[in-house]
Design an enzyme around this catalytic site. Structure first.
Site: not given
Length: 352
Positions: A9, A11, A93, A101, A130
């Site tokens: 991941d 952020d 995404c 979606c 996270d």
């Protein structure tokens, strides 16, 4: 070909996520999480590839212009590249959760090619993130999830490096059916070969080597113990070799000299040039149901299956103690040889 892949991941995991608007859209907001870069550099040396998988709510909308996102994103990638870290794929995404979606994590549509073509090794790949959605993604991919925040990057590093040092192996012939599981970082010990004294000796490898070891053997003991002892050695050796993979970082060499009333020594080299030097004499023909001549044959078969050069020697009066000394010495040498002590391969040739 399946690879060891870390699905990471962005952020809140790789870089800090602003609590004000959850957007990194300026260079001033770009800050890396503590120890993220050194951890990825180390894992890279152990053969891991990196794939970024990120949800960026509303990317490309007036509230989150794509050009603002790309300024910080490209700077982040430039910094990582200058440190030696590159992502082989980046999946983003741009949709809000309420848009429902097909690509938003924890859905797997963005990773369809990895799933369809089995591009990742499920046993040696991880999702690092996270949020709970990252952990669900891990489950959907069939890999283990490591939750940043609950774990630091250094703890994630330790979890990953320890977990891939385990393997299972099965060997089935007309004479034996053997299952072996080895975890070099410790774990369950359960040994059942049908030969009690042999079980006791194998237990010494687990206890004094500090490894998890599970062995089950169904063999033709109505004939004698030869096939069972030999095939356990071959299966155990192959399993240990499998746990080490490309051997990057291991000490490679081990030496042990345990003493009781007997003196046993073992020197070991994971050189991939199998060889055995064995010096031991026993007064008894058997210890329990184990023929003493099979002890040498066990270590011969084991050394060839492991791909090690092995020197074993014992002197003493008590045959039980001498046999036990050999297995203890082997265990201690193994513990030393498989220890990760660097980030490099212990060979000037570049391969062992």
């Amino acid at each position: 070909m399946s690879q060891k892949i870390l699905f990471i991941d962005r952020d809140g995991t790789l870089i800090e996520e602003p609590k004000s608007d959850f957007q990194i859209d300026t260079l001033e907001k770009l800050r890396f999480e503590k120890d993220a870069i050194p951890t990825l550099l180390k894992l890279k040396k152990f053969g891991f590839k990196f794939v970024m998988v990120s949800n960026q709510d509303g990317l490309g909308t007036p509230s989150f212009p794509k050009e603002n996102f790309e300024i910080a994103h490209e700077k982040m990638l430039d910094i990582l590249k200058s440190c030696g870290i590159e992502f082989q794929d980046i999946f983003i995404c741009p949709h809000f959760e309420n848009e429902n979606c097909v690509c938003r994590k924890p859905k797997t549509a963005m990773l369809e090619e990895y799933i369809k073509h089995e591009l990742y090794d499920k046993e040696q790949s991880f999702v690092i993130g996270d949020r709970e959605s990252d952990m669900i993604l891990a489950s959907n991919l069939g890999v283990r999830g490591l939750k940043y925040g609950e774990l630091s990057w250094k703890e994630i590093e330790n979890e990953i490096l320890s977990s891939f040092r385990s393997a299972s192996y099965q060997r089935t012939t007309k004479e034996t059916d053997i299952k072996v599981k080895v975890c070099l970082n410790g774990g369950k010990v359960s040994i059942k070969t049908g030969i009690d004294f042999f079980d006791h000796m194998l237990e010494q490898i687990a206890v004094h080597g500090g490894i998890g070891l599970e062995i089950s053997c169904k063999g033709d003991l109505e004939i004698d113990e030869h096939h069972s002892v030999e095939d356990v050695a071959l299966a155990l050796g192959a399993c240990i070799k499998k746990t080490l993979g490309d051997k990057i970082g291991i000490a490679r060499y081990g030496f042990a000299l345990p003493m009781d009333e007997c003196l046993a020594s073992c020197a070991m080299d994971f050189c991939n040039r199998p060889h055995l030097v064995y010096k031991a004499k026993f007064k008894k023909s058997h210890l329990g149901a184990l023929s003493t001549e099979m002890i040498e044959h066990f270590f011969y078969s084991l050394s060839y299956a492991m791909g090690v050069s092995l020197h074993l020697k014992v002197k003493g009066k008590n045959d039980h103690h001498k046999a036990e000394g050999l297995f203890k010495a082997f265990a201690k040498a193994l513990k030393m040889a498989v220890k990760i002590e660097s980030e490099n391969l212990a060979s000037s040739k570049g391969v062992i």
